[in-house]
Design an enzyme around this catalytic site. Structure first.
Site, PDB file in Angstrom:
ATOM      1  N   HIS A 135       5.289   1.560  -0.141  1.00  0.00           N
ATOM      2  CA  HIS A 135       5.848   0.260  -0.531  1.00  0.00           C
ATOM      3  C   HIS A 135       4.936  -0.516  -1.480  1.00  0.00           C
ATOM      4  O   HIS A 135       5.381  -1.447  -2.150  1.00  0.00           O
ATOM      5  CB  HIS A 135       6.206  -0.576   0.712  1.00  0.00           C
ATOM      6  CG  HIS A 135       5.029  -1.166   1.423  1.00  0.00           C
ATOM      7  ND1 HIS A 135       4.471  -0.590   2.542  1.00  0.00           N
ATOM      8  CD2 HIS A 135       4.306  -2.290   1.189  1.00  0.00           C
ATOM      9  CE1 HIS A 135       3.472  -1.332   2.975  1.00  0.00           C
ATOM     10  NE2 HIS A 135       3.344  -2.371   2.167  1.00  0.00           N
TER      11      HIS A 135
ATOM     12  N   ASP B  24       5.811   6.201   4.638  1.00  0.00           N
ATOM     13  CA  ASP B  24       5.273   5.107   3.831  1.00  0.00           C
ATOM     14  C   ASP B  24       3.897   5.465   3.277  1.00  0.00           C
ATOM     15  O   ASP B  24       2.979   4.632   3.244  1.00  0.00           O
ATOM     16  CB  ASP B  24       5.194   3.809   4.644  1.00  0.00           C
ATOM     17  CG  ASP B  24       5.100   2.572   3.739  1.00  0.00           C
ATOM     18  OD1 ASP B  24       5.354   2.716   2.530  1.00  0.00           O
ATOM     19  OD2 ASP B  24       4.752   1.493   4.248  1.00  0.00           O
TER      20      ASP B  24
ATOM     21  N   SER C 199      -2.197  -3.787   2.791  1.00  0.00           N
ATOM     22  CA  SER C 199      -1.382  -2.577   2.890  1.00  0.00           C
ATOM     23  C   SER C 199      -1.998  -1.454   2.068  1.00  0.00           C
ATOM     24  O   SER C 199      -2.316  -1.641   0.893  1.00  0.00           O
ATOM     25  CB  SER C 199       0.039  -2.851   2.391  1.00  0.00           C
ATOM     26  OG  SER C 199       0.718  -3.703   3.267  1.00  0.00           O
TER      27      SER C 199
END
Length: 463
Positions: free
Chosen positions: A121, A151, A224
């Site tokens: 993402h 992911d 992230s």
């Protein structure tokens, strides 16, 4: 003279009486009563030194931090927002200005020649990717491959010299309560370190088909794709998500376990795509009424609700009603324990599965197979391509076999039937089935045509 002597005698006698009375009535000895049975209201304190490993002041994060910060990078995702087709553009050919958009995240260098792992993402829909090292050098990055389900994405930069990097650790051996560091680039800062503990393992999250490590190390937007390391500096996870109503850290964060990330990266580098091995069992959701009524929600382990035909579990002899208690050396208490471990394996890997069957403990060697099934959108049927045996049995080469359905459809007798068409559109394989079900409207009627073992066609309409 006699008078004086008498007065002196009387004075001495009166003084003696006064002194005696004072000693007798007013002066008392100062005693402290001590009893062997007396109890103190205070708790005793032990001054015996505790082991150094249990004292917070003795936990040293400096070495792990020093080894990590230079291997964690800042990832910049640059894309162009080309706008929508406005009515001005339709009638007059007016073209809206293209607006650049920038997203940021973190990444971890995993090899000295510049391979970097991050979250999918973070780089999703990027037109250009840039990576900035902790020494502020910036490089253009190449996207090598991605896996949206885990992911995880793999990038590559070409640097002049070998880069500092982190080696993957073994996330299966991470322990609840052990100290960890989260390293990333929140708020566009250089590498930032926060500390916490492993709060939980094999944590299910949303619709992800693998489990997560949960930690209370502070993770914020921009973290992230960053590193989760233990005090030895071993990379045990890739920070991925937080749970928050505000969008900022409130106490829970989640990381993709390193064993899963490592497997995804190796698959991308070797095969170009992720090779997913499956055990071949379905297990009822423990939160459903069906699970509660049948006591499945109280089982310690994974209840085998259905075994997929021709799968590794089927060949190994697993049966409906078995309870999976352990897989290799990993204890299985819930479904996410099982999926988390299998997500780090490939088709062809041989596993030792320990089950409880009617009170007997059995060990079954299972070879993971390729995923031959697919869960179709909207209605949630699990279907598989027809085998040669199926084609002979049902006397057809078209269609897909229904091997499992959600609880609400179990009364229709759909399992082990061949799905021929949906809304009059014929189906040849599971990929066609997926596309057809993607196009149906969940708010309108849907008709399906199935084929029974007797060769009879049945048409069912669902509202």
């Amino acid at each position: 003279m006699k008078r004086i002597g008498s007065l002196l005698l009387v004075s001495v006698f009166a003084g003696a009486i006064t002194l005696g009375a004072y000693k007798l009535f007013f002066e008392s000895e100062n005693y402290k009563l001590v009893s062997d049975e007396a109890k103190t209201p205070f708790q005793t304190v032990s001054y015996t030194s505790t082991p150094s490993s249990s004292r917070l002041s003795d936990v040293d994060f400096t070495v792990a931090a020093e080894n990590t910060v230079n291997a964690v990078v800042h990832v910049k995702n640059m894309s162009i927002n080309r706008g929508s087709n406005s009515i001005m553009q339709f009638f007059y050919g007016f073209e809206e200005s293209q607006r650049p958009q920038i997203g940021t995240g973190s990444g971890v260098i995993i090899s000295p020649d510049g391979y970097i792992v991050t979250n999918n993402h973070v780089i999703d829909r990027a037109d250009k990717l840039q990576v900035t090292l902790n020494n502020n050098k910036t490089y253009d990055a190449e996207l090598i491959g991605t896996d949206s389900k885990s992911d995880i994405a793999l990038l590559k930069i070409d640097a002049e010299n070998n880069l500092p990097y982190l080696a993957f650790g073994d996330s299966d051996h991470a322990k609840i309560g052990e100290w960890v560091l989260a390293v990333g680039n929140p708020f566009n800062l250089t590498s930032t370190v926060t500390a916490g503990i492993v709060s939980a393992k094999a944590r299910a999250l949303g619709n992800a088909d693998h489990s997560f490590i949960q930690t209370d190390a502070a993770v914020n937007p921009g973290n992230s794709g960053g590193a989760l390391v233990n005090t030895n500096g071993d990379l045990i996870g890739i920070n991925t998500a937080i749970t928050s109503q505000t969008g900022s850290y409130v106490g829970y964060s989640f990381a993709v376990p390193s064993n899963i990330a490592k497997k995804v990266v190796e698959d991308i580098m070797e095969y170009g795509t992720v090779q997913k091995g499956i055990l071949g069992i379905q297990s009822p959701n423990v939160n459903t009424q069906y699970a509660v009524e049948n006591g499945i929600n109280e089982i310690d382990g994974v209840y085998v609700g259905n075994v997929v035909e021709d799968s590794g579990a089927d060949i190994a002899g697993l049966k409906t009603g078995d309870i999976i208690k352990q897989i290799d050396d990993i204890k299985v208490h819930k479904f996410s324990d099982l999926t988390g471990y299998i997500s780090s394996k490939r088709p062809g890997d041989k596993l030792k599965v320990i089950i409880n069957r009617d009170g007997d403990v059995l060990t079954k060697p299972v070879v993971l197979s390729k995923n031959k099934t697919l869960e179709v959108p909207v209605m949630g049927f699990v279907v598989k391509d027809l085998s040669e045996k199926d084609q002979k049995k049902y006397k057809t080469k078209k269609g897909v076999k229904i091997v499992d359905v959600p609880q609400k459809y179990r009364g229709y007798g759909l399992v082990d039937k061949v799905l021929i068409s949906v809304d009059e559109e014929e189906i040849d394989n599971i990929q066609e089935a997926k596309k057809v079900f993607e196009n149906i409207n969940r708010y309108e009627r849907t008709s399906i045509t199935i084929l029974t073992e007797d060769g009879e066609r049945e048409r069912l309409i669902f509202q």
